[in-house]
Scaffold this motif. Structure first.
Motif, PDB file in Angstrom:
ATOM      1  N   LEU A  36      88.430  17.140 -71.840  1.00 22.91           N
ATOM      2  CA  LEU A  36      87.152  16.794 -71.226  1.00 22.91           C
ATOM      3  C   LEU A  36      86.269  16.039 -72.215  1.00 22.91           C
ATOM      4  O   LEU A  36      85.610  15.053 -71.864  1.00 22.91           O
ATOM      5  CB  LEU A  36      86.444  18.062 -70.746  1.00 22.91           C
ATOM      6  CG  LEU A  36      85.096  17.857 -70.035  1.00 22.91           C
ATOM      7  CD1 LEU A  36      85.241  16.941 -68.833  1.00 22.91           C
ATOM      8  CD2 LEU A  36      84.509  19.200 -69.626  1.00 22.91           C
TER       9      LEU A  36
ATOM     10  N   GLU B 154      87.314  12.526 -72.378  1.00 24.20           N
ATOM     11  CA  GLU B 154      86.809  11.790 -71.215  1.00 24.20           C
ATOM     12  C   GLU B 154      85.342  11.419 -71.411  1.00 24.20           C
ATOM     13  O   GLU B 154      84.907  10.330 -71.018  1.00 24.20           O
ATOM     14  CB  GLU B 154      86.988  12.619 -69.942  1.00 24.20           C
ATOM     15  CG  GLU B 154      88.429  12.777 -69.491  1.00 24.20           C
ATOM     16  CD  GLU B 154      89.066  11.441 -69.168  1.00 24.20           C
ATOM     17  OE1 GLU B 154      88.380  10.577 -68.563  1.00 24.20           O
ATOM     18  OE2 GLU B 154      90.234  11.242 -69.524  1.00 24.20           O
ATOM     19  N   ARG B 155      84.577  12.318 -72.005  1.00 30.75           N
ATOM     20  CA  ARG B 155      83.158  12.019 -72.266  1.00 30.75           C
ATOM     21  C   ARG B 155      83.034  10.818 -73.205  1.00 30.75           C
ATOM     22  O   ARG B 155      82.168   9.958 -73.032  1.00 30.75           O
ATOM     23  CB  ARG B 155      82.470  13.223 -72.897  1.00 30.75           C
ATOM     24  CG  ARG B 155      82.481  14.491 -72.057  1.00 30.75           C
ATOM     25  CD  ARG B 155      81.612  14.392 -70.843  1.00 30.75           C
ATOM     26  NE  ARG B 155      81.503  15.665 -70.159  1.00 30.75           N
ATOM     27  CZ  ARG B 155      81.107  15.799 -68.915  1.00 30.75           C
ATOM     28  NH1 ARG B 155      80.771  14.737 -68.214  1.00 30.75           N
ATOM     29  NH2 ARG B 155      81.025  16.999 -68.350  1.00 30.75           N
TER      30      ARG B 155
ATOM     31  N   GLU C  69      83.336   7.585 -71.373  1.00 32.90           N
ATOM     32  CA  GLU C  69      82.422   7.309 -70.276  1.00 32.90           C
ATOM     33  C   GLU C  69      81.785   5.929 -70.382  1.00 32.90           C
ATOM     34  O   GLU C  69      81.540   5.259 -69.384  1.00 32.90           O
ATOM     35  CB  GLU C  69      81.321   8.382 -70.221  1.00 32.90           C
ATOM     36  CG  GLU C  69      81.794   9.685 -69.627  1.00 32.90           C
ATOM     37  CD  GLU C  69      80.645  10.677 -69.487  1.00 32.90           C
ATOM     38  OE1 GLU C  69      79.482  10.259 -69.610  1.00 32.90           O
ATOM     39  OE2 GLU C  69      80.912  11.856 -69.255  1.00 32.90           O
TER      40      GLU C  69
ATOM     41  N   ASP D 102      92.186  14.123 -62.428  1.00 35.90           N
ATOM     42  CA  ASP D 102      90.740  13.947 -62.318  1.00 35.90           C
ATOM     43  C   ASP D 102      90.199  14.409 -60.971  1.00 35.90           C
ATOM     44  O   ASP D 102      89.173  15.093 -60.899  1.00 35.90           O
ATOM     45  CB  ASP D 102      90.382  12.467 -62.517  1.00 35.90           C
ATOM     46  CG  ASP D 102      90.725  11.973 -63.902  1.00 35.90           C
ATOM     47  OD1 ASP D 102      90.242  12.588 -64.873  1.00 35.90           O
ATOM     48  OD2 ASP D 102      91.469  10.984 -64.026  1.00 35.90           O
TER      49      ASP D 102
ATOM     50  N   CYS E  67      83.891  18.263 -64.540  1.00 33.58           N
ATOM     51  CA  CYS E  67      84.170  16.819 -64.545  1.00 33.58           C
ATOM     52  C   CYS E  67      83.391  16.075 -63.460  1.00 33.58           C
ATOM     53  O   CYS E  67      83.569  14.866 -63.274  1.00 33.58           O
ATOM     54  CB  CYS E  67      85.662  16.573 -64.332  1.00 33.58           C
ATOM     55  SG  CYS E  67      86.729  17.297 -65.588  1.00 33.58           S
TER      56      CYS E  67
ATOM     57  N   ASP F 129      80.558  14.786 -63.010  1.00 33.92           N
ATOM     58  CA  ASP F 129      79.700  13.638 -63.252  1.00 33.92           C
ATOM     59  C   ASP F 129      80.388  12.513 -64.028  1.00 33.92           C
ATOM     60  O   ASP F 129      79.735  11.571 -64.468  1.00 33.92           O
ATOM     61  CB  ASP F 129      78.427  14.065 -63.999  1.00 33.92           C
ATOM     62  CG  ASP F 129      78.732  14.734 -65.336  1.00 33.92           C
ATOM     63  OD1 ASP F 129      79.909  15.043 -65.588  1.00 33.92           O
ATOM     64  OD2 ASP F 129      77.781  14.952 -66.114  1.00 33.92           O
ATOM     65  N   LEU F 130      81.715  12.589 -64.187  1.00 36.75           N
ATOM     66  CA  LEU F 130      82.421  11.488 -64.830  1.00 36.75           C
ATOM     67  C   LEU F 130      82.329  10.249 -63.930  1.00 36.75           C
ATOM     68  O   LEU F 130      82.618  10.326 -62.735  1.00 36.75           O
ATOM     69  CB  LEU F 130      83.882  11.847 -65.076  1.00 36.75           C
ATOM     70  CG  LEU F 130      84.136  12.975 -66.090  1.00 36.75           C
ATOM     71  CD1 LEU F 130      85.622  13.278 -66.184  1.00 36.75           C
ATOM     72  CD2 LEU F 130      83.583  12.606 -67.458  1.00 36.75           C
TER      73      LEU F 130
ATOM     74  N   ARG G  84      84.018   7.477 -63.207  1.00 34.62           N
ATOM     75  CA  ARG G  84      85.134   7.051 -62.359  1.00 34.62           C
ATOM     76  C   ARG G  84      85.385   8.045 -61.232  1.00 34.62           C
ATOM     77  O   ARG G  84      85.722   7.657 -60.112  1.00 34.62           O
ATOM     78  CB  ARG G  84      86.395   6.859 -63.209  1.00 34.62           C
ATOM     79  CG  ARG G  84      86.335   5.638 -64.113  1.00 34.62           C
ATOM     80  CD  ARG G  84      87.655   5.390 -64.824  1.00 34.62           C
ATOM     81  NE  ARG G  84      87.977   6.434 -65.780  1.00 34.62           N
ATOM     82  CZ  ARG G  84      87.487   6.481 -67.017  1.00 34.62           C
ATOM     83  NH1 ARG G  84      86.659   5.535 -67.440  1.00 34.62           N
ATOM     84  NH2 ARG G  84      87.827   7.438 -67.850  1.00 34.62           N
TER      85      ARG G  84
END
Length: 308
Positions: free
Chosen positions: A84, A87-88, A91, A144, A284, A286-287, A289
């Motif tokens: 995670l 992923e941040r 962003e 995701d 996740c 607010d990711l 994509r």
């Protein structure tokens, strides 16, 4: 032990514990079984404890020791948080991969015919589809977002209703030409009914027996059947004239619109207790994509419903 090797050894241990096999872990990690075994042994030597009881055969050759079993959930949660965090970090990047899990039938009959719209709007996002009837583990498989069919409850996942549906019989135009007296449910007597085995054991799924019991005014005779374990193949069998299928409206919509299938007994409505849900992990949500794909799914579902 340096930090990169330490992390690689932990990853090798976690994958081996999950699969109970060095070979299966190696396949997942794209290395050799010998490399996985060496990483696990180096971790054991560094810690001074055994992590596995190693068997000589059978399906589960690796069995966790008590101390390893206690530590495994924390290690898996740690990798989940690392993924995670990665992923941040991504962003702010205009490029990236979005991993989406859906059933093979939903991919073939609904998602893929519409996916160009998302790719046109987000050209720098690569979509990776994971198609399987098995429920994916979002954390360990790097998923995701997904679309699942069911009652809306999956542990560890947020579920947002995407589309409801109803079920009804369908056949091809040529099949109806061969059976012009097919005007009411009782006329199905003696015809081949195509059974969908892919989800018929799931609570709430409408099977042929349940549908016939609901709508028929008299007991049905023994029927010929064609049993298929893929919902898209069920519809294709009906399109090819092999019998009458009990269609799910979401999957059959495009085939009905094109005329490849005809809905029988259109005045009879049988809503399904199950529906399609967008699912994702709350951490996740607010990711960018994921947010974009979620909104695109909702918009496409709304357009699909309005056009239907």
């Amino acid at each position: 032990m340096s930090a990169p090797v330490f992390l690689n050894a932990l990853r090798a241990f976690e994958a081996s514990a999950r699969h109970q096999s060095f070979s299966a872990a190696a396949s997942e990690l794209n290395v050799t079984p010998a490399a996985v075994g060496q990483l696990v042994r180096s971790l054991e030597e560094w810690l001074g404890v055994a992590l596995f009881h190693r068997g000589v055969g059978g399906r589960a050759r690796l069995v966790l020791t008590d101390v390893a079993a206690r530590a495994l959930p924390d290690i898996q949660a740690g990798f989940d948080r690392l993924n995670l965090g990665f992923e941040r970090l991504k962003e702010g990047s205009p490029v990236g991969v979005l991993t989406v899990t859906v059933s093979p039938a939903f991919a073939a009959k609904w998602l893929l015919p519409r996916l160009d719209g998302f790719q046109h709007a987000w050209p720098d996002t690569d979509v990776r589809l994971d198609t399987s009837l098995k429920l994916a583990d979002f954390a360990t498989q790097g998923i995701d977002i997904g679309v699942r069919y069911g009652a809306g409850h999956w542990p560890g996942l947020e579920a947002e209703k995407l589309m409801e549906e109803e079920v009804f019989p369908v056949c091809s135009p040529k099949f109806l030409e061969r059976h012009p007296r097919l005007r009411k449910p009782d006329d199905l007597n003696g015809l081949t009914l195509i059974d969908d085995l892919s989800v018929d054991r799931q609570a709430g799924f409408v099977t042929w027996d349940a549908w016939l019991e609901d709508v028929s005014k008299k007991p049905m005779k023994a029927r010929a059947s064609l049993k298929i374990n893929n919902s898209a193949a069920v519809l294709q069998a009906a399109i090819d004239g092999h019998g009458v299928a009990l269609a799910r409206s979401v999957l059959a919509r495009d085939d009905l619109t094109s005329g490849r299938l005809i809905r029988l007994f259109p005045t009879i409505a049988r809503p399904s207790e199950l529906a399609y849900y967008i699912v994702y992990r709350s951490e996740c949500a607010d990711l960018p994509r994921l947010v974009a794909f979620r909104q695109w799914l909702l918009d496409e579902a709304s357009r699909s419903e309005n056009s239907g």
